[in-house]
Structure formats: C-alpha cells, structure tokens
Design a protein around this motif. Structure first.
Motif, PDB file in Angstrom:
ATOM      1  N   TYR A  46      54.124 126.913 115.530  1.00 43.75           N
ATOM      2  CA  TYR A  46      53.697 127.201 114.162  1.00 43.75           C
ATOM      3  C   TYR A  46      54.337 126.188 113.212  1.00 43.75           C
ATOM      4  CZ  TYR A  46      52.645 131.879 116.009  1.00 43.75           C
ATOM      5  OH  TYR A  46      52.177 132.935 116.746  1.00 43.75           O
ATOM      6  N   LYS A  47      53.594 125.822 112.200  1.00 43.07           N
ATOM      7  CA  LYS A  47      54.113 124.943 111.152  1.00 43.07           C
ATOM      8  C   LYS A  47      54.847 125.798 110.116  1.00 43.07           C
ATOM      9  CE  LYS A  47      52.734 121.538 107.715  1.00 43.07           C
ATOM     10  NZ  LYS A  47      51.659 120.719 107.182  1.00 43.07           N
ATOM     11  N   ASN A  48      56.142 125.632 110.052  1.00 42.71           N
ATOM     12  CA  ASN A  48      57.036 126.231 109.056  1.00 42.71           C
ATOM     13  C   ASN A  48      57.252 127.741 109.165  1.00 42.71           C
ATOM     14  OD1 ASN A  48      57.480 123.662 107.950  1.00 42.71           O
ATOM     15  ND2 ASN A  48      55.663 123.857 106.676  1.00 42.71           N
ATOM     16  N   ILE A  49      56.227 128.557 109.223  1.00 41.79           N
ATOM     17  CA  ILE A  49      56.420 130.001 109.365  1.00 41.79           C
ATOM     18  C   ILE A  49      55.443 130.555 110.400  1.00 41.79           C
ATOM     19  CG2 ILE A  49      57.316 130.420 107.031  1.00 41.79           C
ATOM     20  CD1 ILE A  49      54.528 131.474 106.300  1.00 41.79           C
ATOM     21  N   LYS A  50      55.826 131.672 111.006  1.00 40.32           N
ATOM     22  CA  LYS A  50      55.009 132.274 112.046  1.00 40.32           C
ATOM     23  C   LYS A  50      53.884 133.087 111.409  1.00 40.32           C
ATOM     24  CE  LYS A  50      56.153 135.783 114.841  1.00 40.32           C
ATOM     25  NZ  LYS A  50      56.912 136.547 115.812  1.00 40.32           N
ATOM     26  N   SER A  51      52.704 132.480 111.349  1.00 38.99           N
ATOM     27  CA  SER A  51      51.502 133.184 110.904  1.00 38.99           C
ATOM     28  C   SER A  51      50.310 132.507 111.570  1.00 38.99           C
ATOM     29  CB  SER A  51      51.362 133.163 109.384  1.00 38.99           C
ATOM     30  OG  SER A  51      51.040 131.872 108.932  1.00 38.99           O
ATOM     31  N   TYR A  52      49.252 133.271 111.778  1.00 35.59           N
ATOM     32  CA  TYR A  52      48.081 132.747 112.484  1.00 35.59           C
ATOM     33  C   TYR A  52      47.562 131.459 111.841  1.00 35.59           C
ATOM     34  CZ  TYR A  52      43.753 132.625 115.088  1.00 35.59           C
ATOM     35  OH  TYR A  52      42.730 132.225 115.916  1.00 35.59           O
ATOM     36  N   GLU A  53      47.556 131.406 110.533  1.00 38.96           N
ATOM     37  CA  GLU A  53      47.051 130.242 109.801  1.00 38.96           C
ATOM     38  C   GLU A  53      47.885 128.984 110.055  1.00 38.96           C
ATOM     39  OE1 GLU A  53      48.004 133.184 108.154  1.00 38.96           O
ATOM     40  OE2 GLU A  53      45.978 133.972 108.427  1.00 38.96           O
ATOM     41  N   ASN A  54      49.099 129.153 110.529  1.00 34.74           N
ATOM     42  CA  ASN A  54      50.007 128.021 110.726  1.00 34.74           C
ATOM     43  C   ASN A  54      50.121 127.579 112.182  1.00 34.74           C
ATOM     44  OD1 ASN A  54      50.437 128.060 108.024  1.00 34.74           O
ATOM     45  ND2 ASN A  54      52.486 128.906 108.110  1.00 34.74           N
ATOM     46  N   ILE A  55      49.235 128.067 113.053  1.00 30.31           N
ATOM     47  CA  ILE A  55      49.259 127.643 114.456  1.00 30.31           C
ATOM     48  C   ILE A  55      48.891 126.167 114.538  1.00 30.31           C
ATOM     49  CG2 ILE A  55      48.116 127.845 116.705  1.00 30.31           C
ATOM     50  CD1 ILE A  55      47.832 130.843 116.176  1.00 30.31           C
ATOM     51  N   ILE A  56      49.728 125.381 115.234  1.00 30.52           N
ATOM     52  CA  ILE A  56      49.440 123.956 115.413  1.00 30.52           C
ATOM     53  C   ILE A  56      49.303 123.575 116.888  1.00 30.52           C
ATOM     54  CG2 ILE A  56      50.385 123.206 113.195  1.00 30.52           C
ATOM     55  CD1 ILE A  56      52.974 122.425 114.680  1.00 30.52           C
ATOM     56  N   TYR A  57      49.686 124.472 117.794  1.00 29.42           N
ATOM     57  CA  TYR A  57      49.547 124.181 119.224  1.00 29.42           C
ATOM     58  C   TYR A  57      49.622 125.476 120.017  1.00 29.42           C
ATOM     59  CZ  TYR A  57      50.139 121.909 123.755  1.00 29.42           C
ATOM     60  OH  TYR A  57      49.962 121.493 125.055  1.00 29.42           O
ATOM     61  N   ILE A  58      48.806 125.566 121.066  1.00 26.13           N
ATOM     62  CA  ILE A  58      48.862 126.669 122.022  1.00 26.13           C
ATOM     63  C   ILE A  58      48.970 126.040 123.406  1.00 26.13           C
ATOM     64  CG2 ILE A  58      47.654 128.656 123.013  1.00 26.13           C
ATOM     65  CD1 ILE A  58      46.141 128.875 120.280  1.00 26.13           C
ATOM     66  N   GLY A  59      49.965 126.436 124.171  1.00 22.86           N
ATOM     67  CA  GLY A  59      50.169 125.844 125.490  1.00 22.86           C
ATOM     68  C   GLY A  59      50.580 126.881 126.520  1.00 22.86           C
ATOM     69  N   LYS A  60      50.669 126.444 127.755  1.00 25.98           N
ATOM     70  CA  LYS A  60      51.058 127.322 128.860  1.00 25.98           C
ATOM     71  C   LYS A  60      52.083 126.632 129.732  1.00 25.98           C
ATOM     72  CE  LYS A  60      48.172 125.584 132.400  1.00 25.98           C
ATOM     73  NZ  LYS A  60      48.853 124.666 133.243  1.00 25.98           N
ATOM     74  N   ALA A  61      52.797 127.446 130.465  1.00 25.80           N
ATOM     75  CA  ALA A  61      53.774 126.951 131.431  1.00 25.80           C
ATOM     76  C   ALA A  61      53.580 127.714 132.723  1.00 25.80           C
ATOM     77  CB  ALA A  61      55.189 127.150 130.905  1.00 25.80           C
ATOM     78  N   GLY A  62      53.260 126.982 133.790  1.00 25.43           N
ATOM     79  CA  GLY A  62      53.108 127.591 135.101  1.00 25.43           C
ATOM     80  C   GLY A  62      51.675 127.615 135.585  1.00 25.43           C
ATOM     81  N   LEU A  75      58.590 127.932 131.172  1.00 26.98           N
ATOM     82  CA  LEU A  75      58.586 127.627 129.732  1.00 26.98           C
ATOM     83  C   LEU A  75      59.628 126.570 129.354  1.00 26.98           C
ATOM     84  CD1 LEU A  75      58.200 131.292 128.497  1.00 26.98           C
ATOM     85  CD2 LEU A  75      56.597 129.435 127.971  1.00 26.98           C
ATOM     86  N   GLN A  76      60.861 126.798 129.760  1.00 29.62           N
ATOM     87  CA  GLN A  76      61.940 125.881 129.400  1.00 29.62           C
ATOM     88  C   GLN A  76      61.648 124.459 129.865  1.00 29.62           C
ATOM     89  OE1 GLN A  76      65.989 125.876 131.402  1.00 29.62           O
ATOM     90  NE2 GLN A  76      66.255 127.365 129.751  1.00 29.62           N
ATOM     91  N   LYS A  77      61.253 124.326 131.117  1.00 27.53           N
ATOM     92  CA  LYS A  77      60.976 122.992 131.664  1.00 27.53           C
ATOM     93  C   LYS A  77      59.761 122.356 130.990  1.00 27.53           C
ATOM     94  CE  LYS A  77      64.069 122.906 135.006  1.00 27.53           C
ATOM     95  NZ  LYS A  77      65.384 122.774 134.478  1.00 27.53           N
ATOM     96  N   ARG A  78      58.723 123.153 130.735  1.00 28.77           N
ATOM     97  CA  ARG A  78      57.526 122.616 130.093  1.00 28.77           C
ATOM     98  C   ARG A  78      57.833 122.124 128.686  1.00 28.77           C
ATOM     99  NH1 ARG A  78      54.331 119.642 128.837  1.00 28.77           N
ATOM    100  NH2 ARG A  78      52.257 120.063 128.034  1.00 28.77           N
ATOM    101  N   LEU A  79      58.637 122.870 127.960  1.00 29.56           N
ATOM    102  CA  LEU A  79      58.942 122.510 126.569  1.00 29.56           C
ATOM    103  C   LEU A  79      59.920 121.346 126.452  1.00 29.56           C
ATOM    104  CD1 LEU A  79      59.093 126.112 125.125  1.00 29.56           C
ATOM    105  CD2 LEU A  79      57.399 124.357 124.551  1.00 29.56           C
ATOM    106  N   THR A  80      60.604 121.015 127.551  1.00 30.47           N
ATOM    107  CA  THR A  80      61.543 119.881 127.506  1.00 30.47           C
ATOM    108  C   THR A  80      61.061 118.704 128.347  1.00 30.47           C
ATOM    109  OG1 THR A  80      62.874 120.859 129.283  1.00 30.47           O
ATOM    110  CG2 THR A  80      63.554 121.340 127.013  1.00 30.47           C
ATOM    111  N   ASN A  81      59.856 118.776 128.837  1.00 30.12           N
ATOM    112  CA  ASN A  81      59.282 117.716 129.659  1.00 30.12           C
ATOM    113  C   ASN A  81      58.818 116.543 128.784  1.00 30.12           C
ATOM    114  OD1 ASN A  81      58.595 116.662 132.107  1.00 30.12           O
ATOM    115  ND2 ASN A  81      56.962 118.114 132.535  1.00 30.12           N
TER     116      ASN A  81
END
Length: 142
Positions: A46-62, A75-81
């Motif tokens: 989310y950009k700046n605050i957690k709200s639906y309008e501020n979603i900037i990326y949706i991803g998955k891990a696994g 999750l941890q490995k995907r987000l630091t890859n």
C-alpha cells in the motif's frame, strides 16, 4: 469449502499482519526478515496507508507441486529476493522515489494448506482489475 476469495473475505480466511517501512529505513531486508514469517502466502503493498484505494502491488509467495507438496520460497524470502535485477534494498528504495512514498505498508496473509497461493493472488488481482480496469501500478502484468 468456500472458494470465494476477495479483499473482504481474505481477512476471515487467513491470519494476517502488516509491516510499515519508511524512507529512513536503513535495511529493508533486515526489517522484513525480523518481522515477516517465511510461510506461504500473499502480500499487498500500500502507498502510505492501508486502504483499498492505496494498493500498489499484489503478490504471492510459494507454489504447490503436482504431488501437493509446497515448493519455492515463503513470504520472507520472496520479499527479500532480487527484483527487477536489483537487490531488495535498492528495489524498495526505488519504489519510495518512483511513487513519492512516505511509507510503504506491506500486509501479508499466511495461506493455509488447502489454498494455492497463486489462486488467492489471482482472485485478489481479478477483483482489483474488475473494479479498476487496470492492475495495481507495480504489477507489470498478470
């Protein structure tokens, strides 16, 4: 089994939490490793605050193999890859500059064994696309 997954039902189906990063964060990977589990799941930026309008990326891990075993990174490995041929730290720094962020909120959901992370990710992206006629700004394609 209820297969309806959307932005509202995901909160009822899976445990979730959030991590807030700001531009003064020295090591994004250190913060992620210390605060996000390495379980399978989906995550939303989310950009700046957690709200639906501020979603900037949706991803998955696994991923799930043909035999039903879990494969690939959590999750941890995907987000630091490495992303976009950049280290995770440089990737996150670039996001702050590109989108002029004050904060990046990473919300993550730990997916149970009965759900395939790709299905959950696709359901959330489909809902976003249906409502906005586009993907989140950092989702290049799907």
């Amino acid at each position: 089994m209820n297969l309806e997954i959307n932005y509202k039902t995901i909160y009822k189906l899976f445990p979730n939490s959030s991590l807030i990063l700001d531009s003064s964060t020295i090591s994004f990977t250190k913060e992620i490793n210390a605060n996000i589990p390495n379980s399978f799941g989906v995550y939303i930026f989310y950009k700046n605050i957690k709200s639906y309008e501020n979603i900037i990326y949706i991803g998955k891990a696994g991923e799930i193999t043909t035999s039903g075993d879990k494969k690939s990174q959590g999750l941890q490995k995907r987000l630091t890859n490495i992303r976009d041929n950049k280290s995770a730290n440089n990737y996150y720094k670039d996001i702050f500059i590109f989108l002029n962020l004050s904060e990046l909120v990473i919300e993550y959901f730990e997916i149970s064994k009965k759900f395939i992370p790709t299905f959950v990710e696709a359901s959330l992206i489909q809902e976003y696309f249906f409502l906005n006629n586009k993907l989140p700004v950092l989702n290049k394609s799907f």
